[in-house]
Scaffold this active site. Structure first.
Site, PDB file in Angstrom:
ATOM      1  CG  ASP A   9      -1.744   1.119   1.377  1.00 18.22           C
ATOM      2  OD1 ASP A   9      -2.167   1.756   0.438  1.00 18.22           O
ATOM      3  OD2 ASP A   9      -1.725   1.828   2.371  1.00 18.22           O
ATOM      4  CG  ASP A  11      -1.852   7.383   0.514  1.00 21.37           C
ATOM      5  OD1 ASP A  11      -1.089   8.193  -0.059  1.00 21.37           O
ATOM      6  OD2 ASP A  11      -2.751   7.055  -0.193  1.00 21.37           O
TER       7      ASP A  11
HETATM    8  C1  BG6 Z   1      -5.894   5.614  -0.296  1.00 17.62           C
HETATM    9  C2  BG6 Z   1      -5.918   6.335   0.817  1.00 17.62           C
HETATM   10  O1  BG6 Z   1      -4.418   5.327  -0.445  1.00 17.62           O
HETATM   11  O2  BG6 Z   1      -6.248   6.279  -1.582  1.00 17.62           O
HETATM   12  C3  BG6 Z   1      -7.329   7.030   1.171  1.00 17.62           C
HETATM   13  O3  BG6 Z   1      -5.667   5.565   2.016  1.00 17.62           O
HETATM   14  C4  BG6 Z   1      -7.561   7.941   0.142  1.00 17.62           C
HETATM   15  O4  BG6 Z   1      -7.348   7.824   2.367  1.00 17.62           O
HETATM   16  C5  BG6 Z   1      -7.398   6.914  -1.336  1.00 17.62           C
HETATM   17  O5  BG6 Z   1      -8.920   8.125  -0.168  1.00 17.62           O
HETATM   18  C6  BG6 Z   1      -7.883   7.558  -2.571  1.00 17.62           C
HETATM   19  O6  BG6 Z   1      -6.850   8.592  -2.825  1.00 17.62           O
HETATM   20  P1  BG6 Z   1      -6.851   9.824  -3.900  1.00 17.62           P
HETATM   21  O7  BG6 Z   1      -5.479  10.324  -3.941  1.00 17.62           O
HETATM   22  O8  BG6 Z   1      -7.243   8.967  -5.366  1.00 17.62           O
HETATM   23  O9  BG6 Z   1      -7.835  10.943  -3.549  1.00 17.62           O
HETATM   24 MG    MG Z   2      -2.586   3.204   3.472  1.00 19.75          MG
END
Ligand code: BG6
Ligand code: MG
Length: 223
Positions: A9, A11
């Site tokens: 993963d 984030d």
């Molecule tokens: C995930 C995060 O990796 O990505 C979430 O943990 C986030 O919190 C999701 O909502 C979508 O991210 P993005 O950058 O497409 O808005």
């Molecule tokens: Mg994460």
């Protein structure tokens, strides 16, 4: 057990963009007068942008039209992307960099399995875009975690069965996705101690021993 690949993963695992997500949603929610805190934020880990917005709107005083929701999500993404522009290779920790190198040197494939549509931007900002053998992210999936799609697609790009890959996650939704997709998983951060995770880790470098077969899984060893 040895693994041929690790699917990370992004984030909250490779880097701390989870905090930027929080800051961006918080600004949007405050301006809109919607209550939002860290505990609601932890429910958003691994969840797509629009599904995250729906969770935030549970605390709204009124209903929002589809067009309004699109505008709120776009506003949050603008704030978030501004924050991402401040990121640089200095945001890649020594622990993460050294572990990724060690895995690659040992011939283990590495991949990204992230729900984010900003994943490639982040990887470029921190200077590791070309380190990965596969990138599966918010742009190639139709179902967000806890659905296993993002990890199944990453394994597919690598040409490996789920059983040959270890998923690394900080979100309970991601551990569920790994479990349902037939992957072993390592839970860290918020997901450290998750019962469905095969391993729990505190520090990233613990992955080396797990992947190279020097550490047994949590609980009774079944294989
Ligand atoms: C995930 C995060 O990796 O990505 C979430 O943990 C986030 O919190 C999701 O909502 C979508 O991210 P993005 O950058 O497409 O808005
Ligand atoms: Mg994460």
């Amino acid at each position: 057990m040895n693994y041929q690949a690790v699917i990370f993963d992004l984030d909250g695992v490779i880097c701390h963009t989870d905090n930027y997500h929080y800051q961006a949603w918080k600004q949007m929610a405050d301006r809109e007068g919607i209550y939002f805190d860290e505990s609601i934020n932890s429910r958003l880990r691994g969840v797509s942008r629009m599904a995250s917005l729906e969770i935030i709107l549970e605390r709204a005083q009124r209903t929002y039209t589809a067009a309004e929701k699109e505008a709120l999500a776009a506003e949050k993404n603008e704030i978030y992307r501004q924050l991402l522009m401040n990121m640089s290779p200095a945001d890649l920790s020594q622990d993460v960099a050294a572990t990724l190198r060690q895995l690659k040197d040992a011939g283990v494939k590495i991949a990204i399995g992230s729900s984010s549509r900003n994943a490639k931007t982040i990887l470029r900002q921190i200077g590791i875009f070309d380190w990965f053998d596969a990138i599966s992210d918010g742009e190639n999936i139709t179902r967000s975690k806890p659905d296993p799609e993002v990890f199944v697609k990453a394994a597919g790009i690598l040409g490996l069965a789920p059983s040959a890959c270890l998923v690394v996650e900080d979100a309970d939704a991601g551990i569920r996705a790994a479990h349902d997709g037939g992957f072993h998983s390592a839970g860290m951060g918020d997901a450290c101690g998750n019962d469905e995770a095969t391993y729990s880790i505190i520090a990233f470098h613990e992955l080396s021993d797990i992947v190279l077969g020097k550490r047994m899984q949590n609980g009774p060893v079944t294989e």
